[in-house]
Design a protein around this motif. Structure first.
Motif, short mmCIF file in Angstrom:
data_model
loop_
_atom_site.label_atom_id
_atom_site.label_comp_id
_atom_site.label_asym_id
_atom_site.label_seq_id
_atom_site.Cartn_x
_atom_site.Cartn_y
_atom_site.Cartn_z
N PRO A 37 0.58 -1.16 -0.13
CA PRO A 37 -0.08 -0.13 -0.01
C PRO A 37 0.90 0.94 -0.37
O PRO A 37 0.26 2.65 -1.00
CB PRO A 37 -0.97 -0.17 1.42
N TYR A 38 2.05 0.68 0.73
CA TYR A 38 2.69 2.66 0.05
C TYR A 38 3.52 2.64 -0.78
O TYR A 38 3.82 4.02 -0.95
CB TYR A 38 3.94 2.08 1.20
N ILE A 39 3.17 1.89 -1.90
CA ILE A 39 4.28 2.39 -3.18
C ILE A 39 2.74 1.78 -4.00
O ILE A 39 3.14 2.18 -5.85
CB ILE A 39 5.22 1.26 -3.32
N THR A 40 2.17 1.42 -4.30
CA THR A 40 0.89 0.97 -4.71
C THR A 40 1.06 2.62 -5.78
O THR A 40 0.48 4.35 -5.21
CB THR A 40 -0.33 0.91 -4.53
N VAL A 41 0.95 2.57 -7.48
CA VAL A 41 0.33 3.30 -8.10
C VAL A 41 -0.27 2.96 -9.58
O VAL A 41 0.40 1.66 -10.13
CB VAL A 41 1.52 4.85 -8.78
N GLY A 42 -0.89 4.19 -9.93
CA GLY A 42 -1.58 3.43 -10.90
C GLY A 42 -2.82 2.57 -11.31
O GLY A 42 -3.09 1.57 -9.71
N ARG A 43 -2.58 1.27 -11.94
CA ARG A 43 -3.73 0.29 -11.85
C ARG A 43 -5.06 0.26 -11.78
O ARG A 43 -6.00 -0.45 -10.97
CB ARG A 43 -3.04 -0.85 -11.47
N LYS A 44 -5.75 1.36 -11.26
CA LYS A 44 -6.86 1.76 -11.01
C LYS A 44 -8.29 0.64 -11.39
O LYS A 44 -8.39 0.32 -10.76
CB LYS A 44 -6.69 3.52 -10.76
N ALA A 45 -8.07 0.69 -12.56
CA ALA A 45 -8.73 0.05 -13.62
C ALA A 45 -9.04 -1.36 -13.07
O ALA A 45 -10.18 -1.56 -13.07
CB ALA A 45 -8.96 0.42 -14.99
N GLU A 46 -7.34 -1.41 -13.68
CA GLU A 46 -7.61 -3.25 -13.66
C GLU A 46 -7.99 -3.98 -11.29
O GLU A 46 -8.88 -4.54 -11.47
CB GLU A 46 -5.94 -3.27 -13.88
N ILE A 47 -7.88 -2.55 -10.90
CA ILE A 47 -7.53 -3.50 -9.86
C ILE A 47 -9.66 -3.19 -9.47
O ILE A 47 -9.71 -4.17 -8.19
CB ILE A 47 -6.78 -2.22 -8.29
N GLU A 48 -9.78 -1.79 -9.74
CA GLU A 48 -11.71 -2.05 -9.93
C GLU A 48 -11.97 -3.36 -10.58
O GLU A 48 -13.50 -3.84 -9.77
CB GLU A 48 -12.01 -1.21 -10.18
N ALA A 49 -11.52 -3.36 -11.22
CA ALA A 49 -12.50 -4.77 -12.36
C ALA A 49 -12.17 -5.67 -11.46
O ALA A 49 -13.16 -7.30 -10.98
CB ALA A 49 -11.57 -4.82 -13.51
#
Length: 442
Positions: free
Chosen positions: A30-42
Motif C-alpha cells: 500500500p505504501y508504493i501502489t500507483v496506477g492500475r486503478k481500472a484493473e484493481i477496480e475490475a
C-alpha cells in the motif's frame, strides 16, 4: 502540503530489498501502489461477486517486469483484509496443473503451504483455520444453549452443529471423503490426540503418496491425487465459507511454464485443466471461489503452444472486435496490463525516495527536478514507450539512491548525466526479442 505516511523500517527494508532484487514484496505494497486503478477496480468487483456465493476467473497478461506479480500481491493483501482465505503459488517445471509425475499435486501442495489469512499472511494457516472453526462452533453453541463445556449435552450439541456444516459438503464431488476427514479432525482435536491430528492435516495437505499409507495411518482409503486436487480446492472454498470466511482466492503465477512444456500432449492436458476451472467458475459449479492466473502475452496468445493453442480456450478468451487501446473491456476474462505512464512512475519514484530516506534516517536530497530528469532519461530509451517495464526503472532508481547514500561526495546530476546512464538502441528489448528468448529457453 499533506503529511507523508511514515513507513516502518522493517517494511521499508523488505520493500526496497525486494524491488532492487527484481521481486515483489509480500508486505508494504500500500505504501508504493500507483496506477492500475481500472484493473484493481475490475478485480475488486469480482471479490464482491465471490462473497455473495459466485465465482470468477481472470487472466492477467503482461510482459516480464510489467507488474503482474505486483498487481497479484496487491489484490492478495486486499482480499485477506476482506476476510478471504488466499492460496498462491508459481508454476515451475516441477509444478504444473496436470502431469504424469505428480506435478499437479505438487502445485496443490505449494498452494496449501501458502494458505494465508489476515491473521496469518505468511502462509501455513490451515491448522489455524481448522482450530478456529471448532472453537467458533463451541462458542456459538454455548451462546445459543447456555450450556458450558462440562455439560454432556454441550458436546452433543457441538456434534450436531459440526455435522450440519460437514453434511452440506456431501453433495459436492469428493465431499463425503472430505467431510469424513473434517469429522475425524474435530474428534481428535476434542480428545487432544495431537499425533492423529497431525496426520489428518498431512492428508489435507496432499502429502500422502499412496492409499495404503493413508489406510494404515488414518483408516481411509482415499487420498488427494494429481487428477482431482482442484476438486478439493472447491470443497475448501465451501468449507471456509461455512467456517466464517468470505471465500477462497486461488492465485497462480508463471503460466509461461506451461508454455515451455516441450510435449504438445502434456501442454494440452494442462490447458484442459484450465478449461475445467474456467467453466466451473462461469457455469456456477464453483461457489465462493476466485481464480487469477498470470502469464506473458506469448504464454497466453501464442497459437502454436500458448493458452490460445487450445481452441476451446481461445474461443472463450480472445478479445472481441470492439476492444481497442483506450477502450478496454475490464470485465473480460483477460486483463492486459498497459505500461505505467511516465507520470505514474514519477509518483512511484517519489514514494521510494521518501521510503529510502526514512529507512536510513537522512533528509531527502534528491529533488523533484532530479526525479523528473531521471524519468525523462528512462523513457528516452529507444522503444521505451512500449517495452520499458516498471521493474527496470525501479531497479535503476533504487541503485541510484543507494549509490548517492553510500557516497555522499557523489553529485546526483553528475550521475544522471554520465555516459553509464545513457542507453543505446541495442539495450531496448522488443517483444520479438523476448519471444525468441523464451523459445530458446524451452
Amino acid at each position: 502540503m499533506p503529511q507523508k505516511r511514515r513507513v516502518p523500517k522493517r517494511i521499508a527494508q523488505t520493500v526496497l530489498n525486494s524491488l532492487k532484487g527484481g521481486v515483489v514484496p509480500r508486505i508494504g505494497l500500500p505504501y508504493i501502489t500507483v496506477g492500475r486503478k481500472a484493473e484493481i477496480e475490475a478485480l475488486l468487483h469480482d471479490v464482491d461477486v465471490i462473497q455473495e456465493g459466485g465465482a470468477s476467473f481472470r487472466f492477467i497478461v503482461g510482459r516480464y517486469g510489467s507488474g503482474k506479480s505486483f498487481l497479484l500481491q496487491t489484490i492478495r493483501n486486499y482480499v485477506m483484509d476482506k476476510n478471504f482465505v488466499v492460496v498462491d503459488g508459481d508454476l515451475s517445471p516441477e509444478r504444473r496443473l496436470q502431469g504424469s509425475k505428480g506435478q499437479g499435486l505438487a502445485t496443490y501442495r505449494e498452494l496449501i503451504q501458502n494458505l494465508s489469512t489476515k491473521t496469518r499472511p505468511e502462509g501455513g494457516a490451515l491448522t489455524l483455520i481448522l482450530d478456529r472453526w471448532i472453537n467458533s462452533v463451541q462458542m456459538q453453541v454455548s451462546q445459543e444453549t447456555g450450556l458450558n463445556n462440562d455439560d454432556p449435552k454441550f458436546e452433543q450439541a457441538v456434534d450436531q452443529k459440526i455435522y450440519g456444516v460437514i453434511s452440506s459438503l456431501n453433495e459436492l464431488v469428493h465431499g463425503f471423503d472430505f467431510a469424513k476427514l473434517l469429522n475425524m479432525y474435530y474428534h481428535v482435536y476434542m480428545s487432544g490426540d495431537d499425533e492423529t491430528k497431525a496426520k489428518v492435516v498431512k492428508w489435507f495437505r496432499g502429502e500422502y503418496s499412496h492409499k495404503t499409507e493413508a489406510k494404515k495411518e488414518l483408516g481411509v482409503d482415499i487420498i488427494i491425487s494429481d487428477s482431482d486436487w482442484y476438486e478439493y480446492l472447491k470443497l475448501f472454498a465451501t468449507f471456509f465459507r461455512q467456517a466464517g470466511y468470505a471465500g477462497l482466492m486461488i492465485m497462480i503465477d508463471e503460466l509461461v511454464n506451461i508454455y515451455k512444456i516441450p510435449n504438445a500432449i502434456s501442454r494440452q492436458y494442462n490447458y484442459e485443466k484450465i478449461l475445467t476451472m474456467y467453466n466451473d467458475t462461469l457455469q456456477g459449479k464453483a461457489k465462493y471461489l476466485g481464480i487469477i492466473m498470470c502469464g506473458t502475452p506469448q504464454a497466453i496468445e501464442d497459437r502454436r503452444r500458448g493458452v490460445y493453442s487450445y481452441e476451446a480456450l481461445r474461443s472463450r478468451l480472445a478479445t472481441g472486435k470492439f476492444a481497442q487501446a483506450g477502450a478496454r473491456d475490464m470485465y473480460a476474462p483477460v486483463i492486459k496490463l498497459e505500461p505505467l505512464t511516465a507520470e505514474e512512475m514519477l509518483v512511484l519514484t517519489e514514494k521510494l525516495a521518501d521510503m529510502h530516506a526514512g529507512l536510513y534516517g537522512y533528509e531527502r536530497t534528491i529533488t523533484d527536478d532530479d526525479l523528473v530528469q531521471f524519468i525523462k532519461i528512462e523513457y528516452a530509451r529507444v522503444g521505451a514507450d512500449t517495452n520499458i517495464t516498471p521493474r527496470e526503472i525501479i531497479r535503476d532508481f533504487i541503485e541510484l539512491l543507494d549509490i548517492v547514500w553510500q557516497n555522499p561526495q557523489t553529485d546526483i546530476q553528475t550521475l544522471l548525466n554520465s555516459d553509464q546512464f545513457s542507453y543505446a538502441k541495442s539495450e531496448a528489448v522488443s517483444d520479438n526479442q523476448e519471444k525468441d528468448y523464451t523459445e530458446f529457453q524451452i
